[in-house]
Motif scaffolding. Structure first.
Motif, short mmCIF file in Angstrom:
data_model
loop_
_atom_site.label_atom_id
_atom_site.label_comp_id
_atom_site.label_asym_id
_atom_site.label_seq_id
_atom_site.Cartn_x
_atom_site.Cartn_y
_atom_site.Cartn_z
N UNK A 175 84.51 68.88 80.10
CA UNK A 175 84.28 67.84 81.29
C UNK A 175 84.89 68.68 82.49
N UNK A 176 86.15 69.34 82.36
CA UNK A 176 86.61 69.97 83.44
C UNK A 176 85.55 71.00 83.91
N UNK A 177 85.04 71.70 82.88
CA UNK A 177 84.02 72.67 83.29
C UNK A 177 82.86 72.20 84.11
N UNK A 178 82.53 70.91 83.64
CA UNK A 178 81.28 70.29 84.35
C UNK A 178 81.81 69.97 85.69
N UNK A 179 82.98 69.38 86.04
CA UNK A 179 83.25 69.09 87.36
C UNK A 179 83.29 70.41 88.34
N UNK A 180 83.73 71.47 87.77
CA UNK A 180 83.61 72.76 88.60
C UNK A 180 82.17 73.08 89.05
N UNK A 181 81.15 73.00 87.77
CA UNK A 181 79.86 73.24 88.04
C UNK A 181 79.27 72.53 89.25
N UNK A 188 76.67 74.22 97.56
CA UNK A 188 75.70 75.40 97.64
C UNK A 188 76.06 76.76 97.07
N UNK A 189 76.95 76.68 95.99
CA UNK A 189 77.49 77.94 95.35
C UNK A 189 76.75 78.29 94.05
N UNK A 190 77.02 79.32 93.50
CA UNK A 190 76.41 79.55 92.25
C UNK A 190 77.42 78.95 91.15
N UNK A 191 76.91 79.43 89.72
CA UNK A 191 77.81 78.99 88.66
C UNK A 191 79.00 79.76 88.93
N UNK A 192 80.03 78.83 88.48
CA UNK A 192 81.46 79.29 88.93
C UNK A 192 81.99 80.49 88.24
N UNK A 193 81.56 80.75 86.67
CA UNK A 193 81.98 81.84 86.00
C UNK A 193 81.03 82.88 86.09
#
Length: 289
Positions: A175-181, A188-193
């Motif tokens: 869920x934390x990863x989803x929040x970052x995405x 307007x940025x790309x995929x965080x990782x």
């Protein structure tokens, strides 16, 4: 997403955890998807297609990988053709996660490498207290409360609480990863990782056998016709690299074939010294390190 590493490095464990946390999963091999409707129909309703044991040979179909990474329909697939004829919007929504022991040399452009998330599992885990390959054979039981019920382990209350805590922890982590995405998407940025295409390319090469590792560690492919290295010299340096890495060195023919699969480099005859004769060279590459 591609998970690359040797057997027992945790790739299978990661896929088990993913399949437990996400209830809508499928497990269809890319080769079966390439054959059309029968494979693609199994993805309906699935958020994730998680498949272990994908061979390097299965990943050599660049057309298939490009289609998956782009998330667009492949009109060689009968089901996609049928949907298009009926006027329905046809696109893939399933995310593909494949685990493989190695990656093939692949001549692909930046657009492909921007769409691939490559995760390396470089080391084998200790087999102590584990099953073959270092994978905990009771992982699924630990993650699923239903499995605990089936095996009548509810009397072990402390164990049950521990397992629920592990399952909840995986969900919280996801869920934390989803929040970052979502935050990155809103900005307007790309995929965080995601890594830049060139870094993903380098990582791919470092996992694609001795030639790929040599290329990632000691070569820069520039595409500049002024960057020239003689074949004899470069192959000699490659063999020394393999000795240091304690790996088998491919033949000169295989070495040339792999290097020239990259469209930015080529094999030609060049004059390296004033007044000298032309010699076989690699053009568009230079040594680093």
């Amino acid at each position: 997403m591609l998970l690359a590493g040797p057997e027992g490095s945790g790739r299978g464990t990661f896929l088990q955890a993913l399949s437990t946390a996400v209830p809508w999963t499928a497990s269809v091999a890319p080769g079966r998807l390439a054959r059309g409707k029968a494979g693609a129909s199994k993805l309906k309703g699935s958020w994730v297609n998680a498949r272990p044991g994908i061979s390097a040979e299965a990943l050599t179909d660049l057309r298939l990988l490009k289609s998956f990474s782009a998330g667009v329909p492949s009109y060689g697939d009968p089901s996609q053709i049928e949907s298009a004829k009926q006027g329905r919007r046809s696109h893939r929504t399933t995310k593909h996660v494949y685990a493989t022991g190695g990656l093939p040399p692949l001549a692909a452009g930046d657009q492909f490498f921007r769409r691939i998330l490559l995760v390396s599992f470089p080391k084998k885990l200790s087999p102590s207290g584990s099953g073959p390959g270092g994978t905990d054979p009771s992982l699924r039981r630990k993650l699923l409360e239903e499995k605990l019920l089936e095996e009548k382990l509810l009397e072990e209350k402390l164990l049950e609480e521990k397992l629920l805590e592990e399952r909840d922890g995986i969900l919280q982590w996801a869920a934390e990863g989803l929040r970052r995405v979502l935050r990155a998407q809103a900005d307007g940025e790309g995929f965080p990782s995601a890594r830049p295409a060139e870094k993903t390319r380098k990582r791919w090469e470092s996992l694609s056998g001795p030639i790929g590792r040599f290329k990632a560690a000691r070569l820069e492919v520039t595409g500049d016709p002024q960057d020239v290295v003689s074949k004899e010299r470069l192959y000699r340096i490659y063999k020394k690299f393999c000795q240091q890495e304690r790996v088998f060195a491919e033949t000169k023919t295989e070495f040339t074939q792999t290097l020239t699969e990259d469209p930015r480099g080529e094999a030609k005859r060049r004059t390296l010294q004033s007044g000298g004769n032309q010699v076989p060279c690699y053009v568009g590459v230079k040594l680093t390190g």
